[in-house]
Design a protein around this motif. Structure first.
Motif, PDB file in Angstrom:
ATOM      1  N   GLU A 191       2.504  -4.237  -8.976  1.00 14.99           N
ATOM      2  CA  GLU A 191       3.536  -3.556  -8.192  1.00 14.99           C
ATOM      3  C   GLU A 191       3.337  -2.047  -8.230  1.00 14.99           C
ATOM      4  N   GLU A 192       2.967  -1.526  -9.404  1.00 15.49           N
ATOM      5  CA  GLU A 192       2.732  -0.088  -9.545  1.00 15.49           C
ATOM      6  C   GLU A 192       1.575   0.362  -8.667  1.00 15.49           C
ATOM      7  N   ARG A 193       0.527  -0.433  -8.621  1.00 10.17           N
ATOM      8  CA  ARG A 193      -0.627  -0.111  -7.771  1.00 10.17           C
ATOM      9  C   ARG A 193      -0.251  -0.135  -6.299  1.00 10.17           C
ATOM     10  N   ARG A 194       0.551  -1.154  -5.948  1.00 12.72           N
ATOM     11  CA  ARG A 194       0.969  -1.248  -4.554  1.00 12.72           C
ATOM     12  C   ARG A 194       1.757  -0.019  -4.131  1.00 12.72           C
ATOM     13  N   GLN A 195       2.663   0.427  -5.006  1.00 16.06           N
ATOM     14  CA  GLN A 195       3.450   1.618  -4.705  1.00 16.06           C
ATOM     15  C   GLN A 195       2.568   2.860  -4.636  1.00 16.06           C
ATOM     16  N   GLN A 196       1.571   2.935  -5.536  1.00 20.07           N
ATOM     17  CA  GLN A 196       0.659   4.072  -5.542  1.00 20.07           C
ATOM     18  C   GLN A 196      -0.142   4.140  -4.247  1.00 20.07           C
ATOM     19  N   LEU A 197      -0.646   2.983  -3.820  1.00 14.20           N
ATOM     20  CA  LEU A 197      -1.427   2.934  -2.575  1.00 14.20           C
ATOM     21  C   LEU A 197      -0.557   3.288  -1.371  1.00 14.20           C
ATOM     22  N   GLU A 198       0.678   2.817  -1.397  1.00 11.47           N
ATOM     23  CA  GLU A 198       1.608   3.121  -0.309  1.00 11.47           C
ATOM     24  C   GLU A 198       1.883   4.617  -0.245  1.00 11.47           C
ATOM     25  N   MET A 199       2.053   5.238  -1.426  1.00  9.29           N
ATOM     26  CA  MET A 199       2.308   6.674  -1.480  1.00  9.29           C
ATOM     27  C   MET A 199       1.103   7.454  -0.964  1.00  9.29           C
ATOM     28  N   GLU A 200      -0.097   7.035  -1.387  1.00  9.84           N
ATOM     29  CA  GLU A 200      -1.317   7.715  -0.933  1.00  9.84           C
ATOM     30  C   GLU A 200      -1.488   7.571   0.578  1.00  9.84           C
TER      31      GLU A 200
END
Length: 219
Positions: free
Chosen positions: A189-198
């Motif tokens: 989930e953290e990675r998904r949010q990070q990718l979304e932010m990027e």
């Protein structure tokens, strides 16, 4: 002809973040073989010519970052990255320290449990041998059927002890797998949010550049 030494790879602030995220995701402290996966993932993620790290390099870099973090010696990191990058690095390092501590505690607990069981088994064997070799006074009968009963009781107690130990080990493994699953879900989930932010940041940058180009063309 001697083989050429592999050129040392330098880590940037972004490279460190990539490394630490993979260490948290793979948790090589519970399985040393995961260091190879960390090295492979970091090498494939960092898009820079000549950046190629092996198992030893990622492990040594992680240990160095942890030592700096524990000593609160982060001056070098602060000079090479933004405040946001430094904050993210510290959070990841703290999480990695927690993972390492959990594994150390688990190993120490398992070691003490094993020592306790070995001591108990040794005492039980001693008691059984004493029963099998009783002191016989002159005129007294030799070992009777009570000795056999004692041996059976010893074997039964030993089997029960081993069964209880196995149950505890299975329960511990089950809890460990559950924690690992929850950690992986969190990281996903953290990675998904990070990718979304990027993705959003790149979109904003693109729009800003497009607006700038449009203004230049109007002039």
């Amino acid at each position: 002809m001697a083989a050429m030494r592999k050129k040392a790879v330098r880590f940037s602030a972004q490279d460190d973040l990539c490394l630490l995220r993979e260490v948290v995701a793979q948790n090589p402290f519970s399985d040393k073989g995961k260091w190879a996966t960390v090295a492979m993932e970091v090498t494939s993620t960092v898009d820079r010519q000549g950046f190629d790290v092996d198992t030893r390099r990622v492990r040594e870099r992680t240990i160095l970052l942890l030592e700096q973090f524990k000593k609160s010696d982060n001056d070098a990191a602060k000079k090479s990255g933004t405040n946001e990058e430094v904050g993210g690095k510290e959070e990841l390092l703290q999480e990695i320290l927690d993972l390492a501590s959990e594994e150390e505690i688990a190993k120490e607990t398992a070691k003490k449990k094993k020592e306790k069981e070995e001591s108990k088994a040794k005492e039980m064997r001693k008691r059984a041998m004493e029963t099998l070799r009783p002191e016989v006074s002159e005129g007294e009968p030799g070992p009777s059927s009570c000795n056999k009963t004692s041996v059976i009781a010893y074997l039964s107690e030993k089997a029960q002890s081993e069964q209880d130990l196995r149950k505890e080990e299975l329960q511990l493994e089950k809890e460990k797998l559950k924690l690992e699953k929850e950690r992986l879900e969190f990281q996903k989930e953290e990675r998904r949010q990070q990718l979304e932010m990027e993705k959003k940041e790149k979109s904003m940058m693109f729009k800003m550049m497009q607006a700038l180009i449009d203004n230049v063309n109007k002039d």
